[in-house]
Design a protein around this motif. Structure first.
Motif, mmCIF file in Angstrom:
data_model
loop_
_atom_site.group_PDB
_atom_site.id
_atom_site.type_symbol
_atom_site.label_atom_id
_atom_site.label_comp_id
_atom_site.label_asym_id
_atom_site.label_seq_id
_atom_site.Cartn_x
_atom_site.Cartn_y
_atom_site.Cartn_z
ATOM 1 N N LYS A 61 0.825 -1.207 0.000
ATOM 2 C CA LYS A 61 0.000 0.000 0.000
ATOM 3 C C LYS A 61 0.862 1.261 0.000
ATOM 4 C CE LYS A 61 -3.237 2.446 3.061
ATOM 5 N NZ LYS A 61 -2.350 3.471 3.608
ATOM 6 N N ASN A 62 1.812 1.326 0.903
ATOM 7 C CA ASN A 62 2.618 2.545 1.033
ATOM 8 C C ASN A 62 3.607 2.721 -0.113
ATOM 9 O OD1 ASN A 62 1.427 3.628 3.394
ATOM 10 N ND2 ASN A 62 2.477 2.075 4.604
ATOM 11 N N ALA A 63 4.155 1.636 -0.614
ATOM 12 C CA ALA A 63 5.057 1.742 -1.770
ATOM 13 C C ALA A 63 4.278 2.235 -2.983
ATOM 14 C CB ALA A 63 5.726 0.403 -2.056
ATOM 15 N N GLN A 64 3.100 1.658 -3.203
ATOM 16 C CA GLN A 64 2.297 2.062 -4.352
ATOM 17 C C GLN A 64 1.838 3.518 -4.215
ATOM 18 O OE1 GLN A 64 -0.838 -0.672 -5.306
ATOM 19 N NE2 GLN A 64 -1.034 0.148 -7.351
ATOM 20 N N GLU A 65 1.424 3.913 -3.019
ATOM 21 C CA GLU A 65 1.017 5.314 -2.800
ATOM 22 C C GLU A 65 2.181 6.266 -3.076
ATOM 23 O OE1 GLU A 65 -0.576 5.785 1.135
ATOM 24 O OE2 GLU A 65 -2.392 4.662 0.656
ATOM 25 N N ALA A 66 3.359 5.910 -2.598
ATOM 26 C CA ALA A 66 4.532 6.770 -2.816
ATOM 27 C C ALA A 66 4.819 6.923 -4.302
ATOM 28 C CB ALA A 66 5.746 6.185 -2.099
ATOM 29 N N VAL A 67 4.791 5.823 -5.011
ATOM 30 C CA VAL A 67 5.086 5.847 -6.450
ATOM 31 C C VAL A 67 4.022 6.638 -7.201
ATOM 32 C CG1 VAL A 67 5.298 4.404 -8.503
ATOM 33 C CG2 VAL A 67 6.426 3.708 -6.388
ATOM 34 N N GLU A 68 2.756 6.354 -6.930
ATOM 35 C CA GLU A 68 1.684 7.023 -7.659
ATOM 36 C C GLU A 68 1.614 8.517 -7.358
ATOM 37 O OE1 GLU A 68 -1.780 4.705 -6.687
ATOM 38 O OE2 GLU A 68 -1.259 3.149 -8.152
ATOM 39 N N SER A 69 1.932 8.915 -6.130
ATOM 40 C CA SER A 69 1.844 10.334 -5.786
ATOM 41 C C SER A 69 3.019 11.143 -6.328
ATOM 42 C CB SER A 69 1.745 10.509 -4.275
ATOM 43 O OG SER A 69 2.970 10.170 -3.653
ATOM 44 N N GLN A 70 4.186 10.549 -6.448
ATOM 45 C CA GLN A 70 5.382 11.289 -6.852
ATOM 46 C C GLN A 70 5.802 11.071 -8.299
ATOM 47 O OE1 GLN A 70 7.195 13.542 -4.853
ATOM 48 N NE2 GLN A 70 5.342 13.329 -3.636
ATOM 49 N N ALA A 132 6.279 3.321 10.540
ATOM 50 C CA ALA A 132 6.765 4.656 10.162
ATOM 51 C C ALA A 132 6.564 4.844 8.654
ATOM 52 C CB ALA A 132 8.236 4.815 10.540
ATOM 53 N N PRO A 133 5.302 4.897 8.225
ATOM 54 C CA PRO A 133 5.033 4.926 6.781
ATOM 55 C C PRO A 133 5.641 6.120 6.049
ATOM 56 C CG PRO A 133 3.024 5.310 8.040
ATOM 57 C CD PRO A 133 4.078 4.909 9.012
ATOM 58 N N ASP A 134 5.705 7.276 6.692
ATOM 59 C CA ASP A 134 6.291 8.444 6.026
ATOM 60 C C ASP A 134 7.786 8.242 5.781
ATOM 61 O OD1 ASP A 134 3.852 9.725 5.905
ATOM 62 O OD2 ASP A 134 4.177 10.844 7.763
ATOM 63 N N THR A 135 8.464 7.647 6.731
ATOM 64 C CA THR A 135 9.891 7.332 6.572
ATOM 65 C C THR A 135 10.072 6.338 5.434
ATOM 66 O OG1 THR A 135 10.292 7.711 8.911
ATOM 67 C CG2 THR A 135 11.921 6.372 7.736
ATOM 68 N N PHE A 136 9.224 5.319 5.412
ATOM 69 C CA PHE A 136 9.280 4.301 4.364
ATOM 70 C C PHE A 136 9.047 4.932 2.991
ATOM 71 C CE2 PHE A 136 6.712 1.360 1.719
ATOM 72 C CZ PHE A 136 7.728 0.477 1.382
ATOM 73 N N LYS A 137 7.981 5.720 2.864
ATOM 74 C CA LYS A 137 7.658 6.350 1.579
ATOM 75 C C LYS A 137 8.792 7.258 1.116
ATOM 76 C CE LYS A 137 2.635 6.385 2.083
ATOM 77 N NZ LYS A 137 1.432 7.243 2.225
ATOM 78 N N SER A 138 9.351 8.037 2.023
ATOM 79 C CA SER A 138 10.467 8.927 1.673
ATOM 80 C C SER A 138 11.654 8.139 1.140
ATOM 81 C CB SER A 138 10.910 9.740 2.887
ATOM 82 O OG SER A 138 9.897 10.607 3.291
ATOM 83 N N GLY A 139 11.944 7.027 1.773
ATOM 84 C CA GLY A 139 13.055 6.189 1.329
ATOM 85 C C GLY A 139 12.833 5.628 -0.065
ATOM 86 N N VAL A 140 11.620 5.176 -0.329
ATOM 87 C CA VAL A 140 11.289 4.636 -1.659
ATOM 88 C C VAL A 140 11.389 5.748 -2.701
ATOM 89 C CG1 VAL A 140 9.421 3.658 -3.073
ATOM 90 C CG2 VAL A 140 9.856 2.739 -0.779
#
Length: 149
Positions: A61-70, A132-140
C-alpha cells in the motif's frame, strides 16, 4: 542479447501456436511488453505470497502510494513501473527465482541499455512500512529519484 532473442522467439512462438488466422488483441500486449523490456526504466517490484500479514499489506500500500503520488507522469510514460507479484502463482515462479524471493519482498531495479541492477529494500520495508510509513515512503521516493538520474 541472447536472452532478449530467446524471449522474443518464445513470445512469437506462443503467439503463433494460438493463432487461427485472425489477429488477437494480445498481440498488442506482447508488442508493448517487448517495447517495455527494452526501454530504460525503474521498476518497483513488490513480491508477496498467498497469505499476507498487516506489515506485508502496508509495504504494498505505502510503496504504491509513494510511487503514484510522486511519479504519475513517469508511470504513464513507462519510465517508472510498479509491479505486484504473487509468488504463489505458477506464472511468477521464474521471477521469484531470479530475485531469490521466498516470501514478501520489495526490490527497486534500474534497467539501462537492457541491463539491470537492483537493490533489495525488504529489510527497510519491514522495519518502516507499517510503523513509520512516512519514513518508508520517503526512502522509496529517494531511491527512485536517484535511479532515474
Amino acid at each position: 542479447m541472447n536472452k532478449l532473442l530467446l524471449a522474443l522467439a518464445i513470445c512469437l512462438g506462443l503467439n503463433a501456436c494460438g493463432s487461427n488466422g485472425t489477429k488477437k488483441d494480445n498481440t498488442t500486449n506482447v508488442e508493448q511488453t517487448q517495447l517495455q523490456e527494452t526501454k530504460d526504466r525503474v521498476e518497483i517490484l513488490y513480491f508477496h505470497g498467498k497469505q499476507r500479514c498487516a506489515t506485508c499489506m502496508a509495504i504494498e500500500k505505502n510503496a504504491q502510494e509513494a510511487v503514484e503520488s510522486q511519479f504519475a507522469d513517469e508511470l504513464k510514460n513507462g519510465t517508472v513501473v510498479f509491479k505486484t507479484i504473487d509468488i504463489s502463482k505458477a506464472e511468477n515462479e521464474k521471477i521469484a527465482e531470479k530475485y531469490m524471493v521466498t516470501w514478501s519482498a520489495l526490490f527497486v531495479s534500474k534497467w539501462k541499455d537492457g541491463k539491470e541492477t537492483y537493490e533489495n529494500l525488504t529489510e527497510s520495508a519491514f522495519a518502516n512500512a507499517r510503523t513509520a510509513p512516512d519514513t518508508f515512503k520517503s526512502g522509496v521516493i529517494e531511491k527512485i529519484k536517484t535511479l532515474l538520474k
